[in-house]
Scaffold this motif. Structure first.
Motif, PDB file in Angstrom:
ATOM      1  N   LEU A 124       0.821  -1.210   0.000  1.00 32.30           N
ATOM      2  CA  LEU A 124       0.000   0.000   0.000  1.00 32.30           C
ATOM      3  C   LEU A 124       0.854   1.259   0.000  1.00 32.30           C
ATOM      4  O   LEU A 124       0.543   2.247  -0.693  1.00 32.30           O
ATOM      5  N   ALA A 125       1.957   1.244   0.754  1.00 33.72           N
ATOM      6  CA  ALA A 125       2.844   2.417   0.784  1.00 33.72           C
ATOM      7  C   ALA A 125       3.503   2.639  -0.569  1.00 33.72           C
ATOM      8  O   ALA A 125       3.646   3.791  -1.018  1.00 33.72           O
ATOM      9  N   ILE A 126       3.902   1.564  -1.247  1.00 38.58           N
ATOM     10  CA  ILE A 126       4.508   1.692  -2.575  1.00 38.58           C
ATOM     11  C   ILE A 126       3.487   2.225  -3.576  1.00 38.58           C
ATOM     12  O   ILE A 126       3.791   3.106  -4.402  1.00 38.58           O
ATOM     13  N   ALA A 127       2.255   1.716  -3.539  1.00 40.19           N
ATOM     14  CA  ALA A 127       1.210   2.215  -4.441  1.00 40.19           C
ATOM     15  C   ALA A 127       0.952   3.697  -4.195  1.00 40.19           C
ATOM     16  O   ALA A 127       0.795   4.484  -5.147  1.00 40.19           O
ATOM     17  N   ALA A 128       0.921   4.104  -2.924  1.00 33.21           N
ATOM     18  CA  ALA A 128       0.714   5.514  -2.602  1.00 33.21           C
ATOM     19  C   ALA A 128       1.877   6.361  -3.105  1.00 33.21           C
ATOM     20  O   ALA A 128       1.668   7.483  -3.610  1.00 33.21           O
ATOM     21  N   PHE A 129       3.094   5.848  -3.000  1.00 35.52           N
ATOM     22  CA  PHE A 129       4.257   6.555  -3.524  1.00 35.52           C
ATOM     23  C   PHE A 129       4.110   6.830  -5.024  1.00 35.52           C
ATOM     24  O   PHE A 129       4.474   7.902  -5.512  1.00 35.52           O
ATOM     25  N   GLY A 130       3.559   5.872  -5.757  1.00 34.09           N
ATOM     26  CA  GLY A 130       3.383   6.060  -7.189  1.00 34.09           C
ATOM     27  C   GLY A 130       2.321   7.069  -7.551  1.00 34.09           C
ATOM     28  O   GLY A 130       2.297   7.581  -8.678  1.00 34.09           O
ATOM     29  N   LEU A 131       1.420   7.384  -6.595  1.00 35.40           N
ATOM     30  CA  LEU A 131       0.321   8.305  -6.880  1.00 35.40           C
ATOM     31  C   LEU A 131       0.657   9.762  -6.595  1.00 35.40           C
ATOM     32  O   LEU A 131      -0.014  10.661  -7.110  1.00 35.40           O
ATOM     33  N   SER A 149       4.003   3.381 -18.113  1.00 42.78           N
ATOM     34  CA  SER A 149       4.746   4.534 -17.588  1.00 42.78           C
ATOM     35  C   SER A 149       5.287   4.177 -16.225  1.00 42.78           C
ATOM     36  O   SER A 149       4.794   3.233 -15.581  1.00 42.78           O
ATOM     37  N   PRO A 150       6.301   4.910 -15.728  1.00 43.80           N
ATOM     38  CA  PRO A 150       6.810   4.610 -14.392  1.00 43.80           C
ATOM     39  C   PRO A 150       5.733   4.693 -13.311  1.00 43.80           C
ATOM     40  O   PRO A 150       5.701   3.855 -12.399  1.00 43.80           O
ATOM     41  N   ALA A 151       4.834   5.670 -13.407  1.00 41.97           N
ATOM     42  CA  ALA A 151       3.786   5.812 -12.389  1.00 41.97           C
ATOM     43  C   ALA A 151       2.875   4.597 -12.378  1.00 41.97           C
ATOM     44  O   ALA A 151       2.549   4.044 -11.311  1.00 41.97           O
ATOM     45  N   VAL A 152       2.463   4.151 -13.555  1.00 42.33           N
ATOM     46  CA  VAL A 152       1.594   2.980 -13.645  1.00 42.33           C
ATOM     47  C   VAL A 152       2.313   1.746 -13.106  1.00 42.33           C
ATOM     48  O   VAL A 152       1.722   0.916 -12.400  1.00 42.33           O
ATOM     49  N   SER A 153       3.593   1.613 -13.408  1.00 42.25           N
ATOM     50  CA  SER A 153       4.358   0.466 -12.943  1.00 42.25           C
ATOM     51  C   SER A 153       4.420   0.430 -11.425  1.00 42.25           C
ATOM     52  O   SER A 153       4.228  -0.626 -10.808  1.00 42.25           O
ATOM     53  N   VAL A 154       4.672   1.564 -10.796  1.00 45.62           N
ATOM     54  CA  VAL A 154       4.778   1.603  -9.337  1.00 45.62           C
ATOM     55  C   VAL A 154       3.432   1.287  -8.692  1.00 45.62           C
ATOM     56  O   VAL A 154       3.343   0.458  -7.766  1.00 45.62           O
ATOM     57  N   VAL A 155       2.375   1.934  -9.162  1.00 44.20           N
ATOM     58  CA  VAL A 155       1.055   1.748  -8.553  1.00 44.20           C
ATOM     59  C   VAL A 155       0.559   0.320  -8.740  1.00 44.20           C
ATOM     60  O   VAL A 155       0.113  -0.333  -7.786  1.00 44.20           O
TER      61      VAL A 155
END
Length: 401
Positions: A290-297, A365-371
């Protein structure tokens, strides 16, 4: 702090491990700086990781099998002496100005081999140095030691290299191993318990893990976190694309999880009062995802660093519980091989994570990959919980592997 206060052998081993960890991280920085200075090639510098990965994975399994049949104290001494010798060789080549990249690669490979051979022995000693009720605290302290090395080591290495050259970092690393050698020398004999004779088989360790669902689930939870929820390969793209920063921003992103992990370990006294270790592992890995997904947002640097630090803290909690489960639920004669498998997971999982996050980022995209990686991590944990409900009921007071 109980294990440090109550058990001199553990205290010496912990102190030696901490000092050596700082020295090893200084050496890692020095090797990277030297290779880049000689080649001016990011690819050549990246190969340093490959030359260390292969011995880590190969010798990790072998070292675990050896640790289950020999005196673990002696194996720890041999490994520490070998690591110190490699640091002396690295210092010598820097002082002589040999400018040989191949020698640096070879030294890194030998260094990784010695580490992988001796690390399972050192880890499997812990249940013999502290009582069961203090194992969680000891594992928290070991996490503090590791993260002190990862945070303080590169900083001191950079300062020493800038002031006196790479040879200074190598020499300090070689001297630092004297603390570990002294700690190992003071230990009593650490032969594995049980009636096993002859050579221990790596395959026996893998079969044992396959037949023990709780331990196997703890390994799978860790792999889910590293493969799906570890976007470190995207940090440069995120630093430039999200935040408009440069190399300094990349450094902050890399350091944030380690800082959170260190904080989580320092304030982990409550962990010793938790008995449902399986549920705690899955909860902390969920927190990581959850923290990693939030980081991507988010596109605010300080908020992003806060989420990465939270992820690092969750990872530390998971690591403490997983290590404690492995040390308590597994018989002593299997602990070395399980620690060897653990090294392979820790070494290989992040590399698979780099490939997964980089591939998804290239396609989207990097954002999509992280989330999506963070969400996939949470989904994997929920699947593990559904497939293995007994893991949620695992009780440290009645451990079953």
């Amino acid at each position: 702090m109980g294990p440090l206060r109550d058990h001199p052998d553990y205290r010496r081993v912990w102190f030696g491990q901490t000092v050596s960890s700082v020295g090893q991280q200084m050496t890692a920085v020095a090797v990277a700086v030297q290779v880049y200075a000689l080649t001016h090639s990011p690819f050549a510098t990246g190969l340093v990781g490959l030359f260390s990965l292969v011995p880590l994975m190969a010798f990790g399994l072998w070292g675990g099998a050896i640790a289950d049949t020999v005196d673990r104290r002696r194996l720890g001494l041999i490994g520490s002496a070998g690591l110190a010798a490699v640091s002396v060789v690295l210092a010598g080549q820097a002082l002589l100005g040999l400018h040989a990249v191949a020698l640096l690669y070879a030294a890194v490979a030998v260094q990784a081999g010695f580490f992988a051979l001796s690390s399972p022995a050192r880890s499997s000693m812990v249940p013999r140095l502290v009582p069961r009720e203090q194992l969680a605290a000891a594992n928290a302290l070991n996490t503090v030691s590791m993260n002190l090395g990862m945070t303080v080591g590169p900083m001191l290495g950079g300062l020493l290299i800038g002031a006196y050259g790479a040879q200074a970092a190598y020499l300090v690393d070689a001297v630092a191993f004297s603390a570990t050698l002294y700690a190992m020398w003071r230990l009593p004999s650490m032969r594995p318990l049980g009636d096993r004779t002859g050579r221990a088989s790596v395959l026996d360790g893998l079969r044992f893990l396959r037949s023990q669902p709780n331990l196997r689930t703890s390994f799978l939870a860790d792999l889910a976190a590293m493969i799906f929820g570890l976007p470190r390969a995207l940090f440069p793209a995120i630093a430039f694309g999200f935040y408009g920063g440069g190399a300094g921003t990349v450094g902050l992103l890399v350091a944030a999880p380690a800082v959170g992990a260190l904080g989580g370990a320092l304030f982990s006294g409550w962990i010793g009062r938790v008995h449902r270790h399986g549920a705690a592992v899955l909860a902390s890995v969920t927190g990581w995802g959850l923290a990693i997904a939030a980081f991507g947002l988010v596109h605010n640097l300080w908020l992003g660093l806060l989420f990465l630090a939270a992820a690092g803290c969750a990872d530390t909690v998971s690591m403490i519980f997983r290590n404690t489960m492995m040390q308590v639920a597994a018989p002593d004669e299997m602990r070395g091989r399980l620690q060897g498998i653990f090294i392979v997971v820790v070494a290989g999982g992040p590399r698979l994570g780099d490939f997964e996050s980089g591939t998804v980022a290239a396609l989207t995209s990097p954002a999509v990959s992280v989330v999506t990686g963070g969400i996939a991590c949470v989904a994997a944990v929920l699947l593990l919980a559904a497939r293995r409900p007994a893991f949620l009921r695992y009780d440290a007071r009645h451990p079953t592997p």
